[in-house]
Structure formats: C-alpha cells, structure tokens
Enzyme design. Structure first.
Site, PDB file in Angstrom:
ATOM      1  N   GLY A 155       7.580 -14.691 -10.744  1.00 49.64           N
ATOM      2  CA  GLY A 155       6.928 -15.975 -10.996  1.00 49.64           C
ATOM      3  C   GLY A 155       7.613 -16.702 -12.135  1.00 49.64           C
ATOM      4  O   GLY A 155       8.334 -16.110 -12.950  1.00 49.64           O
ATOM      5  N   GLY A 208       6.911 -20.036 -15.017  1.00 48.40           N
ATOM      6  CA  GLY A 208       6.017 -21.024 -15.599  1.00 48.40           C
ATOM      7  C   GLY A 208       6.800 -22.033 -16.405  1.00 48.40           C
ATOM      8  O   GLY A 208       8.031 -22.102 -16.336  1.00 48.40           O
ATOM      9  N   GLY A 209       6.078 -22.817 -17.200  1.00 48.33           N
ATOM     10  CA  GLY A 209       6.731 -23.868 -17.968  1.00 48.33           C
ATOM     11  C   GLY A 209       7.635 -23.332 -19.059  1.00 48.33           C
ATOM     12  O   GLY A 209       8.605 -23.988 -19.447  1.00 48.33           O
ATOM     13  N   LYS A 257       8.943 -10.098 -18.762  1.00 48.22           N
ATOM     14  CA  LYS A 257       8.673 -11.517 -19.001  1.00 48.22           C
ATOM     15  C   LYS A 257       9.668 -12.028 -20.029  1.00 48.22           C
ATOM     16  O   LYS A 257       9.808 -11.461 -21.120  1.00 48.22           O
ATOM     17  CB  LYS A 257       7.244 -11.721 -19.501  1.00 48.22           C
ATOM     18  CG  LYS A 257       6.860 -13.190 -19.635  1.00 48.22           C
ATOM     19  CD  LYS A 257       5.359 -13.361 -19.817  1.00 48.22           C
ATOM     20  CE  LYS A 257       4.975 -14.833 -19.766  1.00 48.22           C
ATOM     21  NZ  LYS A 257       3.494 -15.011 -19.852  1.00 48.22           N
ATOM     22  N   GLU A 295       3.915  -2.994 -17.394  1.00 44.23           N
ATOM     23  CA  GLU A 295       3.779  -2.241 -16.154  1.00 44.23           C
ATOM     24  C   GLU A 295       3.831  -3.206 -14.974  1.00 44.23           C
ATOM     25  O   GLU A 295       3.396  -4.356 -15.059  1.00 44.23           O
ATOM     26  CB  GLU A 295       2.480  -1.454 -16.126  1.00 44.23           C
ATOM     27  CG  GLU A 295       1.212  -2.287 -16.144  1.00 44.23           C
ATOM     28  CD  GLU A 295      -0.040  -1.436 -16.010  1.00 44.23           C
ATOM     29  OE1 GLU A 295      -0.045  -0.510 -15.177  1.00 44.23           O
ATOM     30  OE2 GLU A 295      -1.013  -1.695 -16.745  1.00 44.23           O
ATOM     31  N   ASP A 312      -7.818 -17.676 -20.823  1.00 42.98           N
ATOM     32  CA  ASP A 312      -7.334 -18.231 -19.546  1.00 42.98           C
ATOM     33  C   ASP A 312      -7.743 -17.308 -18.405  1.00 42.98           C
ATOM     34  O   ASP A 312      -6.916 -16.926 -17.577  1.00 42.98           O
ATOM     35  CB  ASP A 312      -5.817 -18.417 -19.597  1.00 42.98           C
ATOM     36  CG  ASP A 312      -5.296 -19.325 -18.479  1.00 42.98           C
ATOM     37  OD1 ASP A 312      -6.099 -20.114 -17.924  1.00 42.98           O
ATOM     38  OD2 ASP A 312      -4.103 -19.246 -18.166  1.00 42.98           O
ATOM     39  N   ASN A 320      -4.966 -14.671 -12.635  1.00 42.40           N
ATOM     40  CA  ASN A 320      -4.680 -13.769 -13.749  1.00 42.40           C
ATOM     41  C   ASN A 320      -5.435 -12.447 -13.647  1.00 42.40           C
ATOM     42  O   ASN A 320      -5.519 -11.709 -14.628  1.00 42.40           O
ATOM     43  CB  ASN A 320      -5.010 -14.449 -15.085  1.00 42.40           C
ATOM     44  CG  ASN A 320      -3.996 -15.517 -15.449  1.00 42.40           C
ATOM     45  OD1 ASN A 320      -2.896 -15.541 -14.904  1.00 42.40           O
ATOM     46  ND2 ASN A 320      -4.352 -16.402 -16.355  1.00 42.40           N
ATOM     47  N   ASP A 338      -1.503 -11.837 -17.885  1.00 39.36           N
ATOM     48  CA  ASP A 338      -1.131 -13.159 -18.388  1.00 39.36           C
ATOM     49  C   ASP A 338      -2.005 -13.573 -19.571  1.00 39.36           C
ATOM     50  O   ASP A 338      -2.895 -14.406 -19.454  1.00 39.36           O
ATOM     51  CB  ASP A 338      -1.194 -14.217 -17.283  1.00 39.36           C
ATOM     52  CG  ASP A 338      -0.371 -15.451 -17.669  1.00 39.36           C
ATOM     53  OD1 ASP A 338      -0.019 -15.591 -18.849  1.00 39.36           O
ATOM     54  OD2 ASP A 338      -0.095 -16.278 -16.788  1.00 39.36           O
TER      55      ASP A 338
END
Length: 430
Positions: free
Chosen positions: A17, A19-20, A39, A90, A135, A140, A153
């Site tokens: 994925g 994101g911004g 990430k 993980e 969030d 998520n 997330d």
C-alpha cells in the site's frame, strides 16, 4: 533485476500500500528468513529532523513498540536507508475489516461482537501504555485466517506525554469514523478511539458506513458527523441486531465523549454477545481469502508505475469498499509492461517461482498466490504461455486455490496447465 535491500537485511518483494507520506512493502528478512512488512517514509516535502512527516513516522514506530498485545501489530526493527527512515513489522495474513464486510455484507451479530471485542481489548492495551490510536476505522483492522483481530496503522497515534502536533485547520483521519470532538479540534482522549470502535461495529452489523453512503464529499460528511451524528441503531426492526449490541453502538457513538462507555464497560457487553462467533469468523475470513485469490488469479492486477516500483510484482486489487473508503483499481500500462518484460529473464522468473513454492509449502498461500500470479503473467508475455516456467507457475497457482478451498477453479487451472503441456509436447515432436 535490481532489488532493494534495506539495511543490508530486508529485501523488498511487493508493494502492499501507499499513502501520502510513505509506502508499505512485503519483504524478506534475509537474516531470519521470514516474511515481514516494511513501512518507508517517502515524504516529498523533505525529511529534515524538524519535519512533521518525520515526527509522525517516528511516533508511529514508538507507539507500536510501546504496546505489547496480540491485538496490535508487532514492530520488529527500524533503521534508515539512503536517508529515508523505515520500520519493520509483522506481516499479517487474512483480510481487513473493510474487505470482509464488502465481501460478506452484514456480519452475524456474534461475529461482529467478536471482532469488536478484539478491537476493544487492543485499544485498552494501547491506552494503558499511553497510546491513542486516533484513526480507528475498518481498513486499519485486520482479521487473520486464524481469527485474530489486529489493529494496525498507528500513523496518527499520539503518545500521552506528547503534545498534539496537528497543524491548525488540518483534518487528519476519515470523517466516516472520526469522533466529532476531533473534527472540532479538541484534544482527544480514550473515548475518541471508542467512538471509532462503535462506528466500526455499526458497519459490521448493518453493512453500511455509520454516516450512510449518500454523502461522499468530505464537507458533507463533516456536517453529518458534528450535526446529527450516527443514526440510532436501537429500536430499528430492519437489522436483526440484538438490543444489547444496538444500545452499545449508540452509546459508543454519542457526540459527548464524556457519556461514552469505557473500554471495560464495552468489553463486558461484547464478551457476552460474542459467544459462539469464533468459528464463524474463521470461516468467513477463509471464504473472503478464497474469493480474493480466485479474483487475483483470473483477473490479475499489476501496479502501474513509471519507476522501479513496478518490480514489486503485484498489488492488491482495490475498489470502493463497503466501509466507504475509495481505492483506485490498478491497471497495466504499455510502458509498465515493457519495463517489466525488459527486466524479466528465465532465471529471475525461476528464482521468484522457487521462492513462491517455498511459501506454498510453508502454508503462506496468500503471498504465494500474488507472487505466482505475477510470475505467470509476465512469463506468459516474455517467455510464452506454454513455457515450462509459465506452466509451472500456473500449476502452483492451482495448488494454492485447491488448498484455499476453490476446487472448481483449481481444477480448471490444472486442465489449462495440462493442455499447455500437451501443446508444447506436440510442438517438440514436430
């Protein structure tokens, strides 16, 4: 083919994925020979020590490291690669909650209560560690094939001892699931996360987002969130939701955070309502995983990109989910196809194939399906549809489908492999 290896240890396999500010990849920890999620911060605005993007990124890693609970994704490591920070987590199998509801519709009340119970316990553990998620929404929340519910997330998380760093006027989060006090700029507490829990439970029980499907404009959603709010669920005869669960949803979604139940109060209701839902949840996740695998094999998406990200092999199909999140479908451009084909060799394809077969043998079927589908698709174009590498990839795709319970689709694919083998054999004899 060039490969990114972060910190001399983590070899990136595919993009999960983006994101911004960053991207999440599936990777191989070459030191421990295990699959992980990495990430990376890829902020266009720069990565100086004072940047807000870097602050948020570090805070997410710190928040995850602080919470030790099976309901919170585990962080393993962190580092910096070519000036960009990353952290290692993980890798979860299964599906996220948005995909589960999109595929299954409203969940049976005991199943919905069981998922919410897992979320509630994870939030309680985070709050006890001084971490607010901020969030909480269906995308998520992951449910593994074993039925484990996992929050992930924590990109907007706030540590209890740290002041808020949001810019004035900035709206961070998803209005469909964002508590009204956060939209209005108030400093959130633990009731804000419990509002997100209630909003997710509303989706699970009804199959529709808490603020409805009519408003797609952010401004309209904000007006609904701070105005009439989530419509009451108790007393509705069209849902079949037990009264105790309906009243809990209404209480969790109250506009006034001071009037929402505590995590302990919510857990007491959910624990009773979740009785008997564990096996049903595992079965629903298995159904959804099987459906996604079949879709992936027969309608394989490939990441469209002008750069080397295309070599991440495959991306998860995306669409508008039942949770109201919009996700763009991915297609293959001519330029991307040429880049992929120019980088593919028989040797590199066989290397990826061997890696995927090892995943199959270990039972990591979802990851194996994605990798084998990418190898099969590219090999069919670069080496030919009846090339042994192409056919072998399709054979193992069929094995994955069979093990996931898609017997009819697996049989069709086995037949296709046999037909291709016979064609090749006939040409070799000519």
């Amino acid at each position: 083919m060039g490969e990114d290896v972060l910190g001399g240890r983590y070899r990136l396999v595919r993009l999960i994925g983006r994101g911004g500010m960053g991207a999440v990849h599936e990777a191989v920890d070459t030191a421990l020979e295990r699959r992980v999620a990495v990430k990376r911060l890829l902020a266009a605005g720069g990565l100086d020590d004072g940047s807000e993007a870097l602050h948020r990124f570090r805070r997410e890693a710190q928040a995850l490291a602080r919470v030790s609970h099976p309901g919170v994704v585990q962080v393993y490591d962190s580092g910096v690669h070519e000036g960009a920070p990353y952290f290692v987590m993980e890798l979860l199998d299964g599906v996220n909650l948005a995909d589960l509801v999109a595929g299954q519709g409203p969940l049976p009340p005991p199943v919905a209560a069981g998922v919410a119970l897992g979320m509630c316990r994870a939030l309680a553990a985070a709050h006890a560690a001084g971490v607010l998620h901020r969030d909480v929404k269906p995308t998520n929340v992951s449910v593994t094939r074993a039925g484990r519910v996992v929050l992930q997330d924590f990109g907007l998380a706030r540590l209890a001892e740290e002041p808020a760093i949001t810019r004035a006027g900035a709206l961070l989060g998803t209005p469909q699931y964002m508590p009204p006090e956060l939209i209005q700029g108030q400093l959130p507490g633990s009731p804000a996360d419990l509002y997100g829990l209630g909003a997710c439970l509303y989706l699970m029980l009804t199959g529709t987002p808490p603020l409805g499907t009519g408003a797609v404009d952010v401004g309209a959603l904000v007006e609904l969130a701070v105005g009439p709010g989530v419509p009451p669920l108790a007393g509705r005869a069209d849902t079949g939701v037990p009264d105790s669960l309906a009243r809990l949803v209404d209480a969790l979604c109250r506009q006034d955070p001071g009037r929402r139940p505590t995590a302990a109060e919510a857990e007491a209701v959910l624990g009773e309502a979740a009785t008997g839902g564990e096996d049903a949840l595992v079965a629903l996740v298995a159904d959804r995983v099987r459906e996604q695998a079949v879709e992936f094999v027969y309608s394989p998406p490939v990441l469209e990109s002008s750069g080397m990200e295309v070599l991440d092999w495959a991306a998860i199909p995306q669409s508008r989910t039942a949770a109201g999140d919009v996700q763009r479908p991915l297609t293959l451009s001519d330029g991307t196809r040429q880049l992929m084909l120019s980088s593919m060799t028989a040797a590199s394809a066989r290397s990826r194939q061997r890696e995927a077969v090892n995943l199959v043998l270990r039972g990591d079927l979802q990851e194996a399906v994605r990798m084998l589908t990418a190898v099969s698709q590219v090999c069919a174009s670069a080496l030919g549809p009846d090339h042994p590498t192409t056919l072998t990839s399709q054979y193992w795709q069929a094995v994955c489908l069979a093990r996931l319970g898609a017997g009819a689709e697996a049989l069709e694919l086995f037949s296709r492999v046999n037909a291709g083998t016979e064609r090749k054999r006939g040409r070799d004899h000519d």
